[in-house]
Design a protein around this motif. Structure first.
Motif, PDB file in Angstrom:
ATOM      1  N   SER A  25      11.569   8.365 -46.218  1.00 63.09           N
ATOM      2  CA  SER A  25      11.868   6.902 -45.641  1.00 63.09           C
ATOM      3  C   SER A  25      10.476   6.244 -45.707  1.00 63.09           C
ATOM      4  O   SER A  25      10.427   4.726 -46.311  1.00 63.09           O
ATOM      5  CB  SER A  25      12.771   6.651 -44.424  1.00 63.09           C
ATOM      6  OG  SER A  25      11.087   6.920 -43.142  1.00 63.09           O
ATOM      7  N   ALA A  26       9.229   6.631 -45.470  1.00 63.02           N
ATOM      8  CA  ALA A  26       8.550   5.714 -45.512  1.00 63.02           C
ATOM      9  C   ALA A  26       7.759   5.066 -46.749  1.00 63.02           C
ATOM     10  O   ALA A  26       7.752   3.940 -46.603  1.00 63.02           O
ATOM     11  CB  ALA A  26       7.038   6.306 -44.382  1.00 63.02           C
ATOM     12  N   VAL A  27       8.064   6.366 -47.262  1.00 60.75           N
ATOM     13  CA  VAL A  27       8.053   5.804 -48.540  1.00 60.75           C
ATOM     14  C   VAL A  27       9.186   4.383 -48.993  1.00 60.75           C
ATOM     15  O   VAL A  27       8.652   3.872 -50.223  1.00 60.75           O
ATOM     16  CB  VAL A  27       7.590   6.920 -50.241  1.00 60.75           C
ATOM     17  CG1 VAL A  27       7.765   6.183 -51.098  1.00 60.75           C
ATOM     18  CG2 VAL A  27       6.764   7.838 -49.482  1.00 60.75           C
ATOM     19  N   VAL A  28      10.201   4.898 -49.366  1.00 60.78           N
ATOM     20  CA  VAL A  28      11.338   4.168 -49.724  1.00 60.78           C
ATOM     21  C   VAL A  28      10.706   2.094 -49.259  1.00 60.78           C
ATOM     22  O   VAL A  28      10.609   1.679 -49.211  1.00 60.78           O
ATOM     23  CB  VAL A  28      12.134   4.402 -49.018  1.00 60.78           C
ATOM     24  CG1 VAL A  28      13.729   3.651 -49.386  1.00 60.78           C
ATOM     25  CG2 VAL A  28      13.122   5.687 -50.234  1.00 60.78           C
ATOM     26  N   ILE A  29      10.473   2.955 -47.595  1.00 57.61           N
ATOM     27  CA  ILE A  29      10.601   0.834 -47.167  1.00 57.61           C
ATOM     28  C   ILE A  29       9.187   0.531 -47.923  1.00 57.61           C
ATOM     29  O   ILE A  29       8.802  -0.297 -48.579  1.00 57.61           O
ATOM     30  CB  ILE A  29       9.418   1.042 -45.760  1.00 57.61           C
ATOM     31  CG1 ILE A  29      10.864   1.437 -44.900  1.00 57.61           C
ATOM     32  CG2 ILE A  29       9.859   0.418 -45.064  1.00 57.61           C
ATOM     33  CD1 ILE A  29      10.369   2.674 -43.480  1.00 57.61           C
ATOM     34  N   ALA A  30       7.769   1.333 -48.327  1.00 58.55           N
ATOM     35  CA  ALA A  30       6.672   0.918 -49.075  1.00 58.55           C
ATOM     36  C   ALA A  30       7.480   0.330 -50.494  1.00 58.55           C
ATOM     37  O   ALA A  30       7.125  -0.683 -50.181  1.00 58.55           O
ATOM     38  CB  ALA A  30       5.686   1.834 -48.818  1.00 58.55           C
ATOM     39  N   VAL A  31       8.576   0.958 -51.140  1.00 61.12           N
ATOM     40  CA  VAL A  31       8.361   0.499 -52.646  1.00 61.12           C
ATOM     41  C   VAL A  31       9.654  -0.746 -52.129  1.00 61.12           C
ATOM     42  O   VAL A  31       9.485  -1.341 -52.841  1.00 61.12           O
ATOM     43  CB  VAL A  31       8.843   2.048 -53.121  1.00 61.12           C
ATOM     44  CG1 VAL A  31      10.084   1.513 -54.035  1.00 61.12           C
ATOM     45  CG2 VAL A  31       8.101   2.947 -53.511  1.00 61.12           C
ATOM     46  N   VAL A  32      10.234  -0.758 -51.233  1.00 57.50           N
ATOM     47  CA  VAL A  32      11.306  -1.845 -51.462  1.00 57.50           C
ATOM     48  C   VAL A  32      10.150  -3.162 -50.751  1.00 57.50           C
ATOM     49  O   VAL A  32      10.514  -4.439 -51.121  1.00 57.50           O
ATOM     50  CB  VAL A  32      12.139  -1.544 -50.280  1.00 57.50           C
ATOM     51  CG1 VAL A  32      12.679  -2.610 -49.913  1.00 57.50           C
ATOM     52  CG2 VAL A  32      13.571  -0.436 -50.695  1.00 57.50           C
ATOM     53  N   ILE A  33       9.646  -2.883 -49.841  1.00 57.33           N
ATOM     54  CA  ILE A  33       8.972  -4.514 -49.644  1.00 57.33           C
ATOM     55  C   ILE A  33       7.916  -4.772 -51.021  1.00 57.33           C
ATOM     56  O   ILE A  33       7.517  -6.080 -50.594  1.00 57.33           O
ATOM     57  CB  ILE A  33       8.043  -3.641 -48.462  1.00 57.33           C
ATOM     58  CG1 ILE A  33       9.009  -3.776 -47.069  1.00 57.33           C
ATOM     59  CG2 ILE A  33       6.746  -5.008 -48.540  1.00 57.33           C
ATOM     60  CD1 ILE A  33       7.877  -3.159 -46.105  1.00 57.33           C
ATOM     61  N   ALA A  34       7.128  -4.050 -51.326  1.00 59.10           N
ATOM     62  CA  ALA A  34       6.947  -4.275 -52.551  1.00 59.10           C
ATOM     63  C   ALA A  34       7.634  -4.968 -53.467  1.00 59.10           C
ATOM     64  O   ALA A  34       7.522  -5.363 -54.239  1.00 59.10           O
ATOM     65  CB  ALA A  34       5.947  -3.019 -53.255  1.00 59.10           C
ATOM     66  N   LEU A  35       8.842  -4.391 -54.079  1.00 62.51           N
ATOM     67  CA  LEU A  35       9.270  -4.515 -55.200  1.00 62.51           C
ATOM     68  C   LEU A  35      10.109  -6.334 -54.932  1.00 62.51           C
ATOM     69  O   LEU A  35      10.100  -7.122 -55.649  1.00 62.51           O
ATOM     70  CB  LEU A  35      10.304  -3.706 -55.660  1.00 62.51           C
ATOM     71  CG  LEU A  35      11.099  -2.588 -56.206  1.00 62.51           C
ATOM     72  CD1 LEU A  35      11.566  -1.485 -56.051  1.00 62.51           C
ATOM     73  CD2 LEU A  35       9.647  -3.148 -56.884  1.00 62.51           C
ATOM     74  N   SER A  36       9.917  -6.114 -53.272  1.00 65.86           N
ATOM     75  CA  SER A  36      10.890  -7.129 -52.744  1.00 65.86           C
ATOM     76  C   SER A  36       9.539  -8.302 -52.728  1.00 65.86           C
ATOM     77  O   SER A  36       9.881  -9.682 -52.902  1.00 65.86           O
ATOM     78  CB  SER A  36      11.131  -7.580 -51.438  1.00 65.86           C
ATOM     79  OG  SER A  36      10.696  -6.749 -50.955  1.00 65.86           O
ATOM     80  N   ILE A  37       8.570  -8.054 -52.922  1.00 62.54           N
ATOM     81  CA  ILE A  37       7.320  -8.874 -52.513  1.00 62.54           C
ATOM     82  C   ILE A  37       7.008  -9.431 -53.921  1.00 62.54           C
ATOM     83  O   ILE A  37       6.795 -10.490 -54.089  1.00 62.54           O
ATOM     84  CB  ILE A  37       5.938  -8.449 -52.050  1.00 62.54           C
ATOM     85  CG1 ILE A  37       6.047  -8.402 -50.631  1.00 62.54           C
ATOM     86  CG2 ILE A  37       5.025  -9.458 -52.385  1.00 62.54           C
ATOM     87  CD1 ILE A  37       5.361  -7.305 -49.523  1.00 62.54           C
TER      88      ILE A  37
END
Lengths: 197, 103
Positions: free
Chosen positions: A128-140
């Motif tokens: 879930s932490a990796v998913v959070i990081a990827v989602v934040i990076a993509l949305s940025i």
């Protein structure tokens, strides 16, 4: 004697490696001084953050957290917010870290550095932490922030103008919150007379 | 690279993700509080970065970051006091042994 020297040698090796990477980035790669500083501080901050969540000995976790906050204060300076950096050093490194270290010393039993550092849900937590990081990076990456290409260096007097004119009511409320938190903390941590020791 | 907002935002996102992993995965209550501090710092970095790159915000980003730091200090005080109070009753800092409300 030799065993005592090992941590010192390790620390010197780390410092030497950081300075060497900085020199390579500056001289060989021809990067800007601030870029090199940003990369090194970011690497130190993320490395220390990973150590905080993965190390077994919790005292060392607390010390790694102080390193992480110090690197973050450096990033604030690079970002052009020196007052925030000073507040970060005073509040986080000076106060919160010491508070956490005291709490660690108060709550460790002999068998507390136990077999299991992580809960059974550690693997889903990592996912879930990796998913959070990827989602934040993509949305940025997908968002246009309407930013200026140059940092705005903020003078401290301009900041204090805003703080004590527009934000004076939140400032006072924060002071009341701090007072309430201090009183509440003393009440909660106080030993009741006649209660369980 | 140090002149782009995206770099700082991705850095803050990574710090937030590391903190969320620690909060979900560690067993020790104080480790969980340290992870919460990491997450707060990640959010704070994002706020200061927005204040430094978006001229409409002016000084408000830094002011909000100062407020967040103060409230985080209050949160740490109360949280650690609660952990110490629970430790005095249960004699353990591990959160998976706090099961009084489950029975």
């Amino acid at each position: 004697m030799a065993r005592r020297l090992v941590p010192i040698i390790l620390a010197l090796a780390v410092i030497g490696a950081v300075i060497g990477i900085a020199a390579i980035m500056l001289v060989v790669l021809g990067q800007d001084w601030e870029d090199a500083l940003f990369w090194i501080l970011a690497a130190v901050m993320l490395g220390a953050g990973l150590l905080v969540v993965t190390m077994r000995d919790i005292i060392r976790c607390g010390l790694a957290m102080m390193v992480c906050f110090g690197a973050l204060a450096g990033i604030y300076v690079v970002l052009g917010a020196p007052l925030i950096a000073a507040a970060q050093v005073i509040v986080y490194i000076g106060a919160i870290s010491v508070l956490i270290l005291f709490a660690i010393m108060l709550t460790q039993t002999k068998d507390a550095p136990s077999r299991l550092v992580f809960q059974t849900q550690a693997v889903p937590a990592a996912i879930s932490a990796v998913v959070i990081a990827v989602v934040i990076a993509l949305s940025i990456g997908a968002t246009d922030w309407a930013e200026v290409p140059e940092r705005i260096r903020l003078a401290t007097d301009a900041l204090s103008q805003v703080l004590f004119n527009d934000f004076v009511l939140p400032f006072e409320i924060v002071s009341v919150i701090l007072l309430a938190a201090v009183v509440g903390g003393v009440f909660l941590a106080k030993r009741e007379p006649g209660g369980p020791s | 690279m140090s002149d782009s907002l995206d770099a700082y935002l991705i850095l803050s996102g990574l710090l937030f993700a590391i903190g969320s992993f620690g909060f979900l995965a560690r067993r020790n209550a104080i480790s969980m509080l340290m992870s919460i501090e990491l997450m707060l710092n990640g959010v704070n970095l994002a706020i200061v970065a927005f204040g430094a790159f978006i001229p409409e915000l002016g000084a408000q980003g830094s002011v909000i970051a100062l407020m967040v730091i103060a409230v985080a200090a209050a949160e740490a005080t109360v949280g650690l006091a609660i952990v110490i109070a629970i430790f005095r009753n249960k004699k353990t800092p591990l959160v998976d042994e706090y099961d009084a409300m489950r029975q």
